[in-house]
Write an enzyme that holds these catalytic residues in place. Structure first.
Site, short mmCIF file in Angstrom:
data_model
loop_
_atom_site.label_atom_id
_atom_site.label_comp_id
_atom_site.label_asym_id
_atom_site.label_seq_id
_atom_site.Cartn_x
_atom_site.Cartn_y
_atom_site.Cartn_z
CG ASP A 52 -2.85 3.38 -2.41
OD1 ASP A 52 -3.91 2.73 -2.30
OD2 ASP A 52 -2.27 3.89 -1.45
CD GLU A 53 -5.63 -1.08 -0.47
OE1 GLU A 53 -5.63 -1.80 0.53
OE2 GLU A 53 -6.37 -0.09 -0.62
CG ASP A 88 -1.93 1.05 1.27
OD1 ASP A 88 -3.11 0.73 1.48
OD2 ASP A 88 -1.58 2.22 1.10
#
Ligand code: TTP
Ligand code: MG
Length: 357
Positions: free
Chosen positions: A105-106, A10
């Site tokens: 983003d993860e 993340d």
């Protein structure tokens, strides 16, 4: 089943970190990315410097402004974030075929079969994070464990720019201490229901039998039963194709006029289907989302008889969906459209099909 090795990655303060990277004058400063402070916008994210003032995601920007009047307030630049997202996902694919992205983003990676670093998931995670820094100039944190649930929890522990391992022998005791609201996937409503049952932590959850949990929570009950024991069988779902695509708008003033709502929904749908076509995808399910002025949020969806990739005949169906809501009586704060059951466009089939509910 042999023990799996799952990494959850993340990015740190993602949108804000991109802004600080691209604007050196913002570095070391409280930066808030989101809607304008004088409207009804909300914070998308805040730099760690801004978080020290109590600012966090989803807070009204006006409130953030009161907490830290000197913070730098900026609007998001999604194209840049999307670019970084593409970069990091291509890095993930260098380490595993089993990559499941959760958001820009993860992602989860199943690295059980990754031969690098003598199979050390800890060292693989260090290497992934270093590759991300080299490629993007941005830092990420990682959680390493034997299932998705624990890996995700672990990635928060040493944020920013850190990582944490939860070993199989520590999984159960880790969950025992966890407040029930901190369980990923347990929403506010379930949390309240759990509190009513006297369940405040993972240890409390473990006291309920499988029968009690399935009675109260249906199929999810079994999932909770296992979680309390540090067990989560969910596979990392590598998907080459995204599961859904959507867009939404929050209005500066609530909408009351149904024709205007329909126009807005059509605009949103046009945007969603344009990006589907760019990706050579079609969709067989279309849904609308409505947030009423009291923040209650609902969705209504329709299944099409065949996948479509343009909005030519969608208008009447959006109208039908809108009819299945309370918009006659209630003002609307946000509208959204999403397309799901995505599939590659089959160039051999006729482009236009009639729609069925
Ligand atoms: P997160 O990973 O939840 O947050 P973050 O990366 O900003 O910070 P950290 O992981 O270090 O705690 O979300 C990723 C991005 O998604 C975030 O930068 C902005 C966006 N986002 C929103 O737009 N609204 C939200 O409510 C949240 C939680 C995130
Ligand atoms: Mg993040």
């Amino acid at each position: 089943m042999p023990q799996r090795k799952i990494i959850h990655i993340d990015m740190d303060a993602f949108f804000a970190a991109v802004e600080q990277r691209d604007h050196p004058q913002y570095r070391g400063q409280p930066v808030v990315v989101g809607g304008a402070p004088n409207s009804r916008g909300v914070v998308a994210t805040a730099s760690y410097e801004a978080r020290a003032f109590g600012i966090h995601s989803a807070m009204p920007t006006a409130h953030a402004k009161r907490l830290c009047p000197d913070a730098i307030f900026i609007r998001p630049r999604f194209r840049e974030y999307q670019q970084v997202s593409t970069q990091i996902h291509s890095i993930f694919n260098d380490y595993s075929d089993k990559v499941e992205s959760l958001s820009l983003d993860e992602a989860y990676l199943d690295v059980s079969d990754c031969p690098m670093f003598e199979h050390s998931a800890t060292r693989i995670a260090i290497d992934i994070r270093q590759s991300i820094i080299t490629a993007t100039g941005l830092s990420a944190s990682a959680g390493i464990s034997y299932n998705k649930f624990l890996a995700k929890l672990a990635s928060d522990i040493n944020k920013p720019n850190g990582q944490y391992v939860i070993l199989p022998e520590h999984g159960e005791e880790f969950v025992a201490k966890l407040p029930i609201g901190g369980f990923h996937g347990i929403g506010k409503a379930t949390e309240i229901k759990m509190h009513d049952l006297g369940v405040r932590t993972g240890a409390d959850l473990k006291r309920l039998t499988l029968a009690e949990l399935t009675e109260k929570f249906g199929k999810q009950g079994r999932y909770y039963y296992h979680l309390a024991r540090g067990v989560d069988h969910r596979e990392v779902q590598s998907e080459r194709i995204r599961k859904s695509l959507g867009a939404e708008t929050t209005f500066a003033t609530d909408l009351r006029d149904r024709d205007r709502m329909l126009t807005e929904l059509e605009k949103l749908a046009d945007g969603v289907f344009a990006s589907l076509r760019q990706k050579d995808l079609s969709a067989q399910t279309v849904a609308i989302k409505i947030k009423y002025s009291d923040f209650q949020t609902i969705t209504r969806s329709l299944q099409l008889s065949r996948p479509i990739n343009d909005t030519q005949h969608l208008g009447p169906w959006l109208h039908q969906l809108l009819k299945r809501t309370d918009v006659e009586m209630r003002a609307v704060r946000l509208l959204g459209v999403s397309a799901s059951r995505l599939q590659p466009i089959n160039t051999n089939s006729p482009r236009q099909v009639e729609l069925d509910l």
